[in-house]
Design an enzyme around this catalytic site. Structure first.
Site, mmCIF file in Angstrom:
data_model
loop_
_atom_site.group_PDB
_atom_site.id
_atom_site.type_symbol
_atom_site.label_atom_id
_atom_site.label_comp_id
_atom_site.label_asym_id
_atom_site.label_seq_id
_atom_site.Cartn_x
_atom_site.Cartn_y
_atom_site.Cartn_z
ATOM 1 N N ASP A 61 0.859 -1.181 0.000
ATOM 2 C CA ASP A 61 0.000 0.000 0.000
ATOM 3 C C ASP A 61 0.898 1.236 0.000
ATOM 4 O O ASP A 61 2.064 1.157 0.380
ATOM 5 C CB ASP A 61 -0.881 -0.038 1.252
ATOM 6 C CG ASP A 61 -1.685 1.222 1.441
ATOM 7 O OD1 ASP A 61 -2.372 1.634 0.488
ATOM 8 O OD2 ASP A 61 -1.614 1.810 2.528
ATOM 9 N N ASP A 158 -1.582 -1.100 6.038
ATOM 10 C CA ASP A 158 -1.825 -0.547 7.367
ATOM 11 C C ASP A 158 -3.293 -0.258 7.658
ATOM 12 O O ASP A 158 -3.648 0.037 8.794
ATOM 13 C CB ASP A 158 -1.036 0.759 7.528
ATOM 14 C CG ASP A 158 -1.641 1.890 6.712
ATOM 15 O OD1 ASP A 158 -1.908 1.671 5.511
ATOM 16 O OD2 ASP A 158 -1.858 2.974 7.274
ATOM 17 N N ASP A 162 -6.774 -2.601 3.358
ATOM 18 C CA ASP A 162 -5.707 -3.554 3.011
ATOM 19 C C ASP A 162 -5.971 -4.947 3.567
ATOM 20 O O ASP A 162 -5.292 -5.904 3.183
ATOM 21 C CB ASP A 162 -4.361 -3.063 3.558
ATOM 22 C CG ASP A 162 -3.953 -1.719 2.981
ATOM 23 O OD1 ASP A 162 -4.125 -1.530 1.765
ATOM 24 O OD2 ASP A 162 -3.472 -0.861 3.745
#
Length: 270
Positions: A61, A158, A162
């Site tokens: 990410d 995080d 995700d």
């Protein structure tokens, strides 16, 4: 012949005790997980440490993982500001991407940003593969596609968005400062949120697996050599008969050698 047969039977039982083989894998994994914790990587699943060795693609990410919001910026005006003002790279993010790619790991950056913004940060990080405008489903789909190509995938994230990709990946790695859902879905947690720890964990995983192979080799050699002697194979020709006491001592030494070899992982340089 009966006394010799009884001695051989007892000796074979002593020599064939699978203590060393039973200790080979769990001891190395336990020491490896302890070493990871020393370097601020919490491994929740020991098998994840084994899988990490084979990872050849890392999907990460962007926002909150590679970059962080610039605290000096008024968020109400953020949309009118250039990318390098709104966000900044997190400490060691660039170095981590370079290190992973230097180890032959392919890196994909996933971002919900527009194409131009995603391209800007991918270029800044030296990441050749990226996707913009990603939804949580897009991230999970990319992990699935890469796995379908036969690749072993680690996902770093995080946030809540995700979590599906973290759960789908061969190894899910959550940022310690991330959401509880991301941490729950992951196999490993970077306690200090330092991406360099991912490269350290991969090196540690490779070291642990090498150590396990060494342990299994020596445990197998012990049995391969000891059992024929214990069974009296060489008694008729040479009069060689292994004493049960010596067999017990050798068995103990075998177990000690496996544990000692595993403890060498404490000194591995990451």
């Amino acid at each position: 012949m009966l006394p010799q047969a009884l001695v051989c039977a007892v000796t074979v039982l002593v020599v064939a005790c699978p203590c060393a083989m039973g200790l080979a894998t769990p001891t190395a994994l336990m020491v490896g997980m302890g070493k990871a914790a020393e370097h601020h990587v919490l491994i929740k699943d020991a098998t994840a440490l084994e899988r990490l060795r084979k990872v050849d693609v890392v999907v990460t990410d962007k926002t909150g993982t590679l970059t962080k919001a610039n605290q000096q910026v008024d968020f109400t005006q953020a949309d009118s500001l250039p990318y390098d003002v709104r966000e900044t790279l997190k400490p060691h993010a660039l170095e981590a991407m370079q290190t992973l790619q230097g180890h032959g790991v392919e890196v994909w950056m996933m971002s919900g940003d527009r194409e131009d913004a995603a391209r800007y940060w991918a270029d800044k990080l030296g990441v050749a593969h990226y996707k913009a405008g990603c939804t949580p489903q897009d991230k999970e789909d990319l992990v699935r596609r890469l796995q379908a190509e036969g690749k072993r995938v680690a996902m770093i994230g995080d946030g809540i968005n995700d979590a599906p990709a973290l759960a789908r990946a061969d190894v899910g790695i959550a940022i310690g400062a991330g959401t509880d859902i991301a941490i729950d879905a992951a196999d490993m947690v970077l306690i200090k949120s330092d991406l360099l720890d991912v490269a350290k964990a991969i090196r540690l995983s490779r070291g642990v697996m090498t150590n396990i192979k060494e342990n299994l080799f020596w445990a197998f050699i012990y049995n391969a050599v000891g059992i024929p002697f214990a069974a009296g194979v060489f008694y008729t020709a040479f009069g060689w008969l292994l004493n049960p006491l010596i067999a017990a001592a050798a068995m103990s030494c075998s177990s000690v050698s496996v544990v000692t070899n595993a403890l060498r992982l404490r000194f591995i340089k990451l």
